[in-house]
Design an enzyme around this catalytic site. Structure first.
Site, PDB file in Angstrom:
ATOM      1  N   CYS A  63      15.170  22.299  -9.857  1.00  0.00           N
ATOM      2  CA  CYS A  63      15.728  22.232 -11.216  1.00  0.00           C
ATOM      3  C   CYS A  63      14.683  22.333 -12.314  1.00  0.00           C
ATOM      4  O   CYS A  63      15.016  22.182 -13.488  1.00  0.00           O
ATOM      5  CB  CYS A  63      16.527  20.939 -11.380  1.00  0.00           C
ATOM      6  SG  CYS A  63      15.486  19.458 -11.444  1.00  0.00           S
ATOM      7  N   CYS A 104      16.686  15.627 -10.851  1.00  0.00           N
ATOM      8  CA  CYS A 104      17.720  15.814  -9.816  1.00  0.00           C
ATOM      9  C   CYS A 104      17.536  14.904  -8.609  1.00  0.00           C
ATOM     10  O   CYS A 104      18.352  14.912  -7.696  1.00  0.00           O
ATOM     11  CB  CYS A 104      17.772  17.278  -9.365  1.00  0.00           C
ATOM     12  SG  CYS A 104      16.344  17.816  -8.391  1.00  0.00           S
ATOM     13  N   CYS A 142       9.773  20.730 -10.364  1.00  0.00           N
ATOM     14  CA  CYS A 142      10.729  20.691  -9.266  1.00  0.00           C
ATOM     15  C   CYS A 142      11.193  22.113  -8.913  1.00  0.00           C
ATOM     16  O   CYS A 142      11.675  22.841  -9.790  1.00  0.00           O
ATOM     17  CB  CYS A 142      11.931  19.833  -9.657  1.00  0.00           C
ATOM     18  SG  CYS A 142      13.231  19.793  -8.389  1.00  0.00           S
ATOM     19  N   ASN A 165      -7.035 -13.679   4.138  1.00  0.00           N
ATOM     20  CA  ASN A 165      -7.548 -12.884   3.023  1.00  0.00           C
ATOM     21  C   ASN A 165      -8.929 -13.386   2.626  1.00  0.00           C
ATOM     22  O   ASN A 165      -9.203 -14.586   2.664  1.00  0.00           O
ATOM     23  CB  ASN A 165      -6.610 -12.986   1.810  1.00  0.00           C
ATOM     24  CG  ASN A 165      -7.016 -12.051   0.685  1.00  0.00           C
ATOM     25  OD1 ASN A 165      -6.943 -10.844   0.823  1.00  0.00           O
ATOM     26  ND2 ASN A 165      -7.472 -12.615  -0.428  1.00  0.00           N
ATOM     27  N   ILE A 166      -9.795 -12.467   2.232  1.00  0.00           N
ATOM     28  CA  ILE A 166     -11.107 -12.841   1.704  1.00  0.00           C
ATOM     29  C   ILE A 166     -10.925 -13.292   0.251  1.00  0.00           C
ATOM     30  O   ILE A 166     -10.399 -12.551  -0.569  1.00  0.00           O
ATOM     31  CB  ILE A 166     -12.084 -11.655   1.761  1.00  0.00           C
ATOM     32  CG1 ILE A 166     -12.268 -11.178   3.195  1.00  0.00           C
ATOM     33  CG2 ILE A 166     -13.434 -12.038   1.162  1.00  0.00           C
ATOM     34  CD1 ILE A 166     -13.040  -9.881   3.312  1.00  0.00           C
ATOM     35  N   HIS A 212       5.890  -0.672  -2.828  1.00  0.00           N
ATOM     36  CA  HIS A 212       5.510   0.092  -4.021  1.00  0.00           C
ATOM     37  C   HIS A 212       5.618   1.595  -3.810  1.00  0.00           C
ATOM     38  O   HIS A 212       5.037   2.374  -4.573  1.00  0.00           O
ATOM     39  CB  HIS A 212       4.090  -0.288  -4.452  1.00  0.00           C
ATOM     40  CG  HIS A 212       3.963  -1.723  -4.849  1.00  0.00           C
ATOM     41  ND1 HIS A 212       2.775  -2.429  -4.789  1.00  0.00           N
ATOM     42  CD2 HIS A 212       4.892  -2.609  -5.303  1.00  0.00           C
ATOM     43  CE1 HIS A 212       2.982  -3.679  -5.197  1.00  0.00           C
ATOM     44  NE2 HIS A 212       4.256  -3.809  -5.513  1.00  0.00           N
ATOM     45  N   CYS A 231      -9.786  -9.408   7.712  1.00  0.00           N
ATOM     46  CA  CYS A 231      -8.653  -9.197   8.615  1.00  0.00           C
ATOM     47  C   CYS A 231      -9.073  -8.478   9.901  1.00  0.00           C
ATOM     48  O   CYS A 231      -8.598  -8.790  10.989  1.00  0.00           O
ATOM     49  CB  CYS A 231      -7.555  -8.410   7.925  1.00  0.00           C
ATOM     50  SG  CYS A 231      -6.735  -9.306   6.592  1.00  0.00           S
ATOM     51  N   ASN A 255       0.821  -1.203   0.000  1.00  0.00           N
ATOM     52  CA  ASN A 255       0.000   0.000   0.000  1.00  0.00           C
ATOM     53  C   ASN A 255       0.863   1.265   0.000  1.00  0.00           C
ATOM     54  O   ASN A 255       1.954   1.276   0.563  1.00  0.00           O
ATOM     55  CB  ASN A 255      -0.925   0.003   1.214  1.00  0.00           C
ATOM     56  CG  ASN A 255      -1.787  -1.244   1.272  1.00  0.00           C
ATOM     57  OD1 ASN A 255      -2.128  -1.815   0.232  1.00  0.00           O
ATOM     58  ND2 ASN A 255      -2.145  -1.678   2.469  1.00  0.00           N
TER      59      ASN A 255
END
Length: 306
Positions: A217, A166, A214, A280-281, A155, A298, A138
């Site tokens: 830069c 940069c 940014c 887990n479902i 992730h 859960c 997540n």
């Protein structure tokens, strides 16, 4: 006295309505049994160091939908297609579209709070010392909000923004404030929420939107998350591999393990003969290669054990 009772009843109704609203993205499932609770409790008691792997199925109970659940998952309810990494890199109009939608969705997404599962994992780690690391798929920052310390964001995180030129890192809240200054015409209110913070907005609003650049830069800014088609950095993969090896058990919570970046963690744990439990479902990609699978919500079982 009567006014006090009326107020208390009204307050309880509001809490129940709010809880129901948060759970609308949780798929239908069986009720947890005492046997299920005892199985999970024994698994945890028998483990010295547990690597906890979490997926979108634990954040659904905080009101953030997942992608793949039947009937309530994002793919089941809409024709939404997540942003592709190469498209984001190549096309300025794709970046404009992404940032406009993310700008509008950020308010409700960033206000989501951890639930009992996140706090239970935190207790398992910080109070009981049972957790070697929390590896989460997540990007919602809820483990950190709950107080977990050793979290590997497989992730990435929607709360960080990186410059592709940069490599400077910025806080997403800071970028939101900057976007407000350059997009005064945009409304940042939405009742929609998605796993990546993306929402639907009119095309004309997108066309007038100015994406962030940014401050250092003027390079392209991108949320520090792994888009579809991108790869998890090699050093992060290795960090996870090392943690699997140092752990004696793997507890998987709320993920179908559809993406290979998480499934390979299971493959390594099986190869190294670790104890594995999946909560887990519905089916997961690992059901045929693990010994212990508990098919319940859960939030119905983890807080009873931790």
């Amino acid at each position: 006295m009567v006014k006090t009772l009326i107020f208390q009843c009204f307050h309880l109704i509001k809490i129940r309505k709010y809880s129901t609203e948060l759970l609308k993205f949780v798929p239908k499932c069986s009720e947890v049994s005492e046997a299920d609770v005892q199985l999970l409790r024994k698994f945890i008691d028998d483990s010295r160091k547990i690597l906890v792997l979490t997926g979108a199925g634990i954040s659904t109970e905080s009101g953030i939908p997942d992608y793949r659940s039947e009937e309530v998952g994002l793919y089941a309810r809409t024709n939404h297609k997540p942003i592709q990494y190469q498209e984001f890199l190549k096309y300025s109009h794709i970046r404009q579209r992404y940032w406009a939608r993310n700008f509008v969705g950020w308010g409700i997404f960033s206000k989501r709070q951890p639930n009992a599962i996140h706090f239970s994992i935190r207790n398992l780690e910080c109070d009981l010392g049972k957790v070697s690391a929390v590896v989460t798929q997540n990007v919602d920052n809820l483990h950190f909000k709950a107080g977990s310390q050793n979290v590997i964001e497989l992730h990435g995180s929607a709360y960080r923004v990186i410059c592709l030129k940069c490599k400077s890192i910025y806080n997403r809240h800071y970028i939101q404030e900057e976007l407000k200054k350059t997009n005064l015409h945009m409304c940042e209110e939405s009742t929609m929420v998605r796993p990546d913070g993306d929402v639907d907005i009119p095309q004309d609003a997108i066309q007038g939107f100015k994406p962030p650049v940014c401050p250092s830069c003027s390079g392209i800014l991108k949320p520090d998350i792994i888009f579809f088609g991108d790869n998890v950095p090699k050093e992060r993969v290795q960090e996870v591999r090392n943690t699997v090896t140092k752990s004696d058990s793997l507890l998987v919570l709320g993920t179908s393990l559809s993406v290979f970046s998480s499934y390979r963690i299971i493959l390594q744990a099986v190869e190294e003969k670790k104890n594995i439990c999946v909560v887990n479902i519905g089916r997961t990609r690992a059901d045929d290669i693990i010994d212990l699978k508990i098919s319940v919500r859960c939030g119905d079982i983890v807080p009873k054990v931790c």
